[in-house]
Design a protein around this motif. Structure first.
Motif, PDB file in Angstrom:
ATOM      1  N   ASN A 102      15.591  69.210  -1.661  1.00 21.57           N
ATOM      2  CA  ASN A 102      14.136  69.206  -1.858  1.00 21.57           C
ATOM      3  C   ASN A 102      13.485  67.925  -1.348  1.00 21.57           C
ATOM      4  O   ASN A 102      12.320  67.656  -1.649  1.00 21.57           O
ATOM      5  N   ASN A 103      14.255  67.143  -0.599  1.00 19.97           N
ATOM      6  CA  ASN A 103      13.687  65.970   0.085  1.00 19.97           C
ATOM      7  C   ASN A 103      13.228  64.871  -0.883  1.00 19.97           C
ATOM      8  O   ASN A 103      12.262  64.162  -0.630  1.00 19.97           O
ATOM      9  N   VAL A 104      13.912  64.766  -2.035  1.00 22.83           N
ATOM     10  CA  VAL A 104      13.574  63.748  -3.043  1.00 22.83           C
ATOM     11  C   VAL A 104      14.423  62.500  -2.795  1.00 22.83           C
ATOM     12  O   VAL A 104      15.643  62.584  -2.658  1.00 22.83           O
ATOM     13  N   LYS A 105      13.738  61.366  -2.744  1.00 30.62           N
ATOM     14  CA  LYS A 105      14.440  60.078  -2.630  1.00 30.62           C
ATOM     15  C   LYS A 105      14.655  59.518  -4.032  1.00 30.62           C
ATOM     16  O   LYS A 105      13.697  59.391  -4.803  1.00 30.62           O
ATOM     17  N   ILE A 106      15.889  59.201  -4.358  1.00 31.93           N
ATOM     18  CA  ILE A 106      16.185  58.660  -5.688  1.00 31.93           C
ATOM     19  C   ILE A 106      16.346  57.147  -5.610  1.00 31.93           C
ATOM     20  O   ILE A 106      17.075  56.629  -4.758  1.00 31.93           O
ATOM     21  N   ARG A 107      15.639  56.456  -6.489  1.00 34.30           N
ATOM     22  CA  ARG A 107      15.797  54.999  -6.578  1.00 34.30           C
ATOM     23  C   ARG A 107      15.962  54.620  -8.051  1.00 34.30           C
ATOM     24  O   ARG A 107      15.341  55.225  -8.925  1.00 34.30           O
ATOM     25  N   ILE A 108      16.788  53.634  -8.279  1.00 27.67           N
ATOM     26  CA  ILE A 108      17.017  53.185  -9.645  1.00 27.67           C
ATOM     27  C   ILE A 108      16.326  51.843  -9.828  1.00 27.67           C
ATOM     28  O   ILE A 108      16.407  50.966  -8.955  1.00 27.67           O
ATOM     29  N   GLN A 109      15.640  51.693 -10.937  1.00 27.73           N
ATOM     30  CA  GLN A 109      14.953  50.433 -11.231  1.00 27.73           C
ATOM     31  C   GLN A 109      15.447  49.940 -12.585  1.00 27.73           C
ATOM     32  O   GLN A 109      15.215  50.596 -13.606  1.00 27.73           O
ATOM     33  N   GLY A 110      16.170  48.835 -12.596  1.00 25.33           N
ATOM     34  CA  GLY A 110      16.664  48.301 -13.858  1.00 25.33           C
ATOM     35  C   GLY A 110      17.761  47.290 -13.629  1.00 25.33           C
ATOM     36  O   GLY A 110      18.134  47.006 -12.492  1.00 25.33           O
ATOM     37  N   GLN A 111      18.252  46.737 -14.730  1.00 27.50           N
ATOM     38  CA  GLN A 111      19.338  45.750 -14.636  1.00 27.50           C
ATOM     39  C   GLN A 111      20.663  46.467 -14.425  1.00 27.50           C
ATOM     40  O   GLN A 111      21.009  47.362 -15.185  1.00 27.50           O
ATOM     41  N   ARG A 112      21.397  46.029 -13.412  1.00 28.70           N
ATOM     42  CA  ARG A 112      22.712  46.626 -13.173  1.00 28.70           C
ATOM     43  C   ARG A 112      23.706  46.149 -14.232  1.00 28.70           C
ATOM     44  O   ARG A 112      24.573  46.907 -14.662  1.00 28.70           O
ATOM     45  N   GLN A 113      23.521  44.873 -14.607  1.00 30.64           N
ATOM     46  CA  GLN A 113      24.434  44.296 -15.591  1.00 30.64           C
ATOM     47  C   GLN A 113      24.383  45.087 -16.895  1.00 30.64           C
ATOM     48  O   GLN A 113      23.305  45.374 -17.418  1.00 30.64           O
ATOM     49  N   GLY A 114      25.544  45.475 -17.387  1.00 25.14           N
ATOM     50  CA  GLY A 114      25.597  46.236 -18.628  1.00 25.14           C
ATOM     51  C   GLY A 114      25.880  47.709 -18.396  1.00 25.14           C
ATOM     52  O   GLY A 114      26.247  48.425 -19.322  1.00 25.14           O
ATOM     53  N   LEU A 115      25.683  48.172 -17.151  1.00 24.53           N
ATOM     54  CA  LEU A 115      25.939  49.587 -16.858  1.00 24.53           C
ATOM     55  C   LEU A 115      27.410  49.789 -16.489  1.00 24.53           C
ATOM     56  O   LEU A 115      28.028  48.928 -15.851  1.00 24.53           O
ATOM     57  N   ALA A 116      27.973  50.930 -16.876  1.00 24.01           N
ATOM     58  CA  ALA A 116      29.376  51.233 -16.583  1.00 24.01           C
ATOM     59  C   ALA A 116      29.582  51.363 -15.074  1.00 24.01           C
ATOM     60  O   ALA A 116      28.665  51.757 -14.339  1.00 24.01           O
ATOM     61  N   THR A 117      30.777  51.010 -14.636  1.00 27.18           N
ATOM     62  CA  THR A 117      31.094  51.025 -13.197  1.00 27.18           C
ATOM     63  C   THR A 117      30.868  52.412 -12.586  1.00 27.18           C
ATOM     64  O   THR A 117      30.332  52.518 -11.477  1.00 27.18           O
ATOM     65  N   ASP A 118      31.265  53.453 -13.294  1.00 26.58           N
ATOM     66  CA  ASP A 118      31.106  54.793 -12.697  1.00 26.58           C
ATOM     67  C   ASP A 118      29.627  55.182 -12.589  1.00 26.58           C
ATOM     68  O   ASP A 118      29.229  55.869 -11.647  1.00 26.58           O
ATOM     69  N   ILE A 119      28.812  54.702 -13.523  1.00 30.76           N
ATOM     70  CA  ILE A 119      27.364  54.963 -13.428  1.00 30.76           C
ATOM     71  C   ILE A 119      26.796  54.243 -12.203  1.00 30.76           C
ATOM     72  O   ILE A 119      26.016  54.817 -11.426  1.00 30.76           O
ATOM     73  N   LEU A 120      27.222  53.000 -12.017  1.00 34.02           N
ATOM     74  CA  LEU A 120      26.732  52.237 -10.870  1.00 34.02           C
ATOM     75  C   LEU A 120      27.087  52.955  -9.572  1.00 34.02           C
ATOM     76  O   LEU A 120      26.270  53.054  -8.648  1.00 34.02           O
ATOM     77  N   LYS A 121      28.308  53.479  -9.508  1.00 33.58           N
ATOM     78  CA  LYS A 121      28.733  54.169  -8.284  1.00 33.58           C
ATOM     79  C   LYS A 121      27.917  55.449  -8.071  1.00 33.58           C
ATOM     80  O   LYS A 121      27.440  55.718  -6.962  1.00 33.58           O
TER      81      LYS A 121
END
Ligand code: IPE
Ligand code: IPE
Ligand code: MG
Length: 251
Positions: free
Chosen positions: A108-127
């Motif tokens: 559907n041509n949606v661009k996903i961007r994440i806005q927030g602190q990376r620190q504290g997030l699980a490695t698999d979530i970051l990936k």
């Protein structure tokens, strides 16, 4: 570099808003999942799951209503204060959402961007989120900004630290620091500031959402609990926004 749709200070130091060729930016504080579940005598996680379903509908409807950027508050830096089972259920839902919906969002041509602190997030979530950003980076029907582990105060502190480092290393001179420069150090530097901030479930506070970016945003509040917020509710918000007169301090 931040788009000029936001309120910027131009060479004449006159505040202005720019043209609307980029479409609208709506930001949503998706609140009320817990109350929605409680009303059904169900666990809070049930409400969060229903909240994801509501999100699907809104993301699909938004581009058809002239919304080009949609920022959603998914998890705040303060939400770590919730019981660990609830935090786990929220991150599990995010994992599931990315896995089940990414292909369709991309189609559907949606661009996903994440806005927030990376620190504290699980490695698999970051990936997962890195892969989603890379896959969808050239899409342009809608930019979906997922505010995850996001807090406006820490965003401003981090920007200040990065500016201080650049000054210390000689990359930036103090007299170059102005509002446009500051915005370039914020997590939101690649998209315009929100035109409208919506909060569901009757609360009337920002809860640390987009503190800098909301300087000239319009606000809209609804009693509707987030799991019940649908395309019709979004259309009502678009109509409400179209009646607002924005002045940016001018007359
Ligand atoms: C919003 O719903 C979802 C998140 C904050 C992640 P809540 O979980 O805050 O729902 P209420 O406010 O308890 O009803
Ligand atoms: C704000 O909702 C955060 C998100 C929607 C992710 P909260 O439910 O956490 O806010 P407060 O605690 O009621 O202010
Ligand atoms: Mg809440």
């Amino acid at each position: 570099m931040k788009s000029t749709r936001s309120v910027l200070v131009d060479d004449n130091q006159a505040l202005r808003g720019s043209g609307d060729d980029e479409g609208l930016h709506f930001a949503i504080i998706m609140d009320g999942n817990g109350r929605w579940a409680a009303a059904r005598k169900m666990p809070r996680a049930f409400g969060h799951k229903a909240g994801v379903d509501a999100l699907r509908g809104v993301v699909e409807a938004a581009p058809k209503m002239g919304i080009k950027t949609l920022s959603i508050y998914a998890f705040s830096t303060e939400n770590w204060r919730r019981p660990s089972e609830e935090v786990d259920s929220l991150f599990n839902l995010l994992r599931q959402f990315v896995k089940s919906d990414l292909a369709r969002l991309h189609k559907n041509n949606v661009k996903i961007r994440i806005q927030g602190q990376r620190q504290g997030l699980a490695t698999d979530i970051l990936k997962l989120i890195d892969d989603a950003e890379v896959l969808t980076k050239n899409n342009n029907a809608l930019t979906l900004v997922i505010c995850l582990n996001y807090g406006g105060q820490s965003e401003i502190v981090e920007a200040t630290k990065a500016i201080a480092e650049d000054v210390q290393s000689g990359k930036l001179a103090i007299n170059q620091i102005d509002m446009a420069c500051f915005e370039d150090y914020l997590l939101s530097k690649d998209w315009p500031n929100p035109d409208l901030i919506i909060r569901t479930a009757g609360e009337k506070r920002l809860s640390n959402f987009l503190l800098w970016q909301s300087a000239y945003s319009e606000f809209a509040f609804t009693e509707v609990l987030w799991p019940d917020f649908d395309a019709n509710c979004l259309q009502t918000m678009v109509s409400e926004y179209s009646k607002r007169q924005r002045r940016f301090g001018s007359v």
